[in-house]
Design an enzyme around this catalytic site. Sequence first.
Site, PDB file in Angstrom:
ATOM      1  N   ARG A 177      14.998   3.238 -10.428  1.00  0.00           N
ATOM      2  CA  ARG A 177      13.679   3.201  -9.812  1.00  0.00           C
ATOM      3  C   ARG A 177      12.809   4.250 -10.507  1.00  0.00           C
ATOM      4  O   ARG A 177      13.312   5.221 -11.074  1.00  0.00           O
ATOM      5  CB  ARG A 177      13.758   3.514  -8.324  1.00  0.00           C
ATOM      6  CG  ARG A 177      14.621   2.556  -7.507  1.00  0.00           C
ATOM      7  CD  ARG A 177      14.664   2.987  -6.047  1.00  0.00           C
ATOM      8  NE  ARG A 177      15.433   2.073  -5.216  1.00  0.00           N
ATOM      9  CZ  ARG A 177      16.722   2.220  -4.917  1.00  0.00           C
ATOM     10  NH1 ARG A 177      17.390   3.275  -5.392  1.00  0.00           N
ATOM     11  NH2 ARG A 177      17.360   1.343  -4.157  1.00  0.00           N
ATOM     12  N   LYS A 201      17.313   6.345  -2.754  1.00  0.00           N
ATOM     13  CA  LYS A 201      16.678   6.421  -1.442  1.00  0.00           C
ATOM     14  C   LYS A 201      17.600   7.113  -0.446  1.00  0.00           C
ATOM     15  O   LYS A 201      18.805   6.857  -0.414  1.00  0.00           O
ATOM     16  CB  LYS A 201      16.328   5.020  -0.954  1.00  0.00           C
ATOM     17  CG  LYS A 201      15.223   4.350  -1.772  1.00  0.00           C
ATOM     18  CD  LYS A 201      14.864   2.993  -1.196  1.00  0.00           C
ATOM     19  CE  LYS A 201      13.706   2.371  -1.963  1.00  0.00           C
ATOM     20  NZ  LYS A 201      13.325   1.045  -1.426  1.00  0.00           N
ATOM     21  N   HIS A 266       9.203  -1.240 -12.260  1.00  0.00           N
ATOM     22  CA  HIS A 266      10.232  -1.881 -11.444  1.00  0.00           C
ATOM     23  C   HIS A 266      10.725  -3.186 -12.063  1.00  0.00           C
ATOM     24  O   HIS A 266      11.847  -3.622 -11.794  1.00  0.00           O
ATOM     25  CB  HIS A 266       9.697  -2.138 -10.033  1.00  0.00           C
ATOM     26  CG  HIS A 266      10.770  -2.159  -8.986  1.00  0.00           C
ATOM     27  ND1 HIS A 266      11.441  -1.020  -8.579  1.00  0.00           N
ATOM     28  CD2 HIS A 266      11.324  -3.185  -8.284  1.00  0.00           C
ATOM     29  CE1 HIS A 266      12.341  -1.333  -7.660  1.00  0.00           C
ATOM     30  NE2 HIS A 266      12.291  -2.645  -7.464  1.00  0.00           N
ATOM     31  N   ARG A 269      13.795  -2.734 -13.889  1.00  0.00           N
ATOM     32  CA  ARG A 269      14.955  -2.735 -12.983  1.00  0.00           C
ATOM     33  C   ARG A 269      15.394  -4.178 -12.700  1.00  0.00           C
ATOM     34  O   ARG A 269      16.588  -4.481 -12.694  1.00  0.00           O
ATOM     35  CB  ARG A 269      14.567  -2.002 -11.701  1.00  0.00           C
ATOM     36  CG  ARG A 269      15.654  -1.875 -10.650  1.00  0.00           C
ATOM     37  CD  ARG A 269      15.148  -0.896  -9.587  1.00  0.00           C
ATOM     38  NE  ARG A 269      15.854  -0.996  -8.329  1.00  0.00           N
ATOM     39  CZ  ARG A 269      16.972  -0.337  -8.038  1.00  0.00           C
ATOM     40  NH1 ARG A 269      17.527   0.439  -8.948  1.00  0.00           N
ATOM     41  NH2 ARG A 269      17.537  -0.461  -6.847  1.00  0.00           N
ATOM     42  N   HIS A 292      21.736  -0.449  -3.994  1.00  0.00           N
ATOM     43  CA  HIS A 292      21.323  -1.202  -2.811  1.00  0.00           C
ATOM     44  C   HIS A 292      22.319  -0.953  -1.677  1.00  0.00           C
ATOM     45  O   HIS A 292      23.533  -1.026  -1.888  1.00  0.00           O
ATOM     46  CB  HIS A 292      21.280  -2.699  -3.101  1.00  0.00           C
ATOM     47  CG  HIS A 292      20.110  -3.117  -3.931  1.00  0.00           C
ATOM     48  ND1 HIS A 292      20.068  -4.322  -4.618  1.00  0.00           N
ATOM     49  CD2 HIS A 292      18.922  -2.506  -4.184  1.00  0.00           C
ATOM     50  CE1 HIS A 292      18.909  -4.418  -5.251  1.00  0.00           C
ATOM     51  NE2 HIS A 292      18.206  -3.331  -5.007  1.00  0.00           N
ATOM     52  N   TYR A 301      18.764 -11.728  -7.107  1.00  0.00           N
ATOM     53  CA  TYR A 301      18.894 -11.844  -8.560  1.00  0.00           C
ATOM     54  C   TYR A 301      19.788 -13.012  -8.962  1.00  0.00           C
ATOM     55  O   TYR A 301      19.671 -13.533 -10.069  1.00  0.00           O
ATOM     56  CB  TYR A 301      19.433 -10.536  -9.144  1.00  0.00           C
ATOM     57  CG  TYR A 301      18.491  -9.388  -8.958  1.00  0.00           C
ATOM     58  CD1 TYR A 301      17.305  -9.298  -9.685  1.00  0.00           C
ATOM     59  CD2 TYR A 301      18.753  -8.383  -8.029  1.00  0.00           C
ATOM     60  CE1 TYR A 301      16.421  -8.247  -9.499  1.00  0.00           C
ATOM     61  CE2 TYR A 301      17.875  -7.332  -7.835  1.00  0.00           C
ATOM     62  CZ  TYR A 301      16.713  -7.270  -8.565  1.00  0.00           C
ATOM     63  OH  TYR A 301      15.834  -6.249  -8.378  1.00  0.00           O
TER      64      TYR A 301
END
Length: 320
Positions: A177, A201, A266, A269, A292, A301
């Site tokens: 990210r 995150k 992004h 990514r 994730h 994806y």
Amino acid sequence: MPASPISPRPKSEDKAIEEFLQQMEEGRGVSPNTVRNYRQALLEFKATVPDKSWWDLKPADFKSYLYSLARAQKLGPSTVRLRFAALRTFYKQALREGKMKSNPVSDLTLPKMPRRLPVFLNKEQVLLLLDAPRQLWEKSEKLQAAGGKKKSRRDAQNWQMLRDIAWLELFYSAGLRLAELVTLKRSNLDLRQGTVRVFGKGRKERMCPLGGPALRALEAYLDACPFDDNVLFVSAQGKQLNGRTVQLLLKRYLAVANLDAKLTPHKLRHTFATHLLDHGADLRSVQELLGHSQLTTTQIYTSVSVERLKRVYDDAHPRA
């Protein structure tokens, strides 16, 4: 050092909001971006019911607000859902602390997000982009030579070109990210092992392997960089490179490579994840590499890969 160069300040005068955000920031380690967005969302809602306490609000108050956002203000599903994500998290915290007996926003039906497949670059486009800093540097060199200008010592070291090649390679090699990239430290790198330690995150840590081109680009940049600070990617003044600068640089390099200037960091990514799945990586591994928390986030994806296979089939099969 904060997880992002964007400050979540200024604070509001609403004590309930500030106590909640402080707990989010210190207790759960959410990013300054999230703190800023939550503060804005909570303040905007509270302005619609200024005379009511947070603890006296009813589901009807939030249904009215939802209607206002979706119909009167005509905001899109993603914007509406972001506002209510802040409200739901706020009341979940209030429940845990015993301030509320029920969550007044938990049963609201929010607008569904349209299903959009991630945009990504193909292999040839990636190679053009990765080479764009060098192409731009060589063009600048020729212009300087033609104009008879002398290069400064710092220009001669071309370390900023090497820096930009390095962060582009790192984006594509590790699927980072933007906030993760700009806050990397030199101490996060293990060039001998070929890995980088990333804090995503919620300060969730993961270890990402790096490919040979990325490792060589990082070594070349670190050898040429005139600054010795622990921050990995620095500006011409030796300060931490911020996200906005990376976005602007990417636009410049997209133009050099004759690619869509609307592509964001992004999208690199997205490209990382799609290319891994296209070449046989399993979904769980890609989930771990992306950081994730939910496999469902990564599964989008697989749709991209299936769509690509369908196009190949349609183009190649005689009875498609």
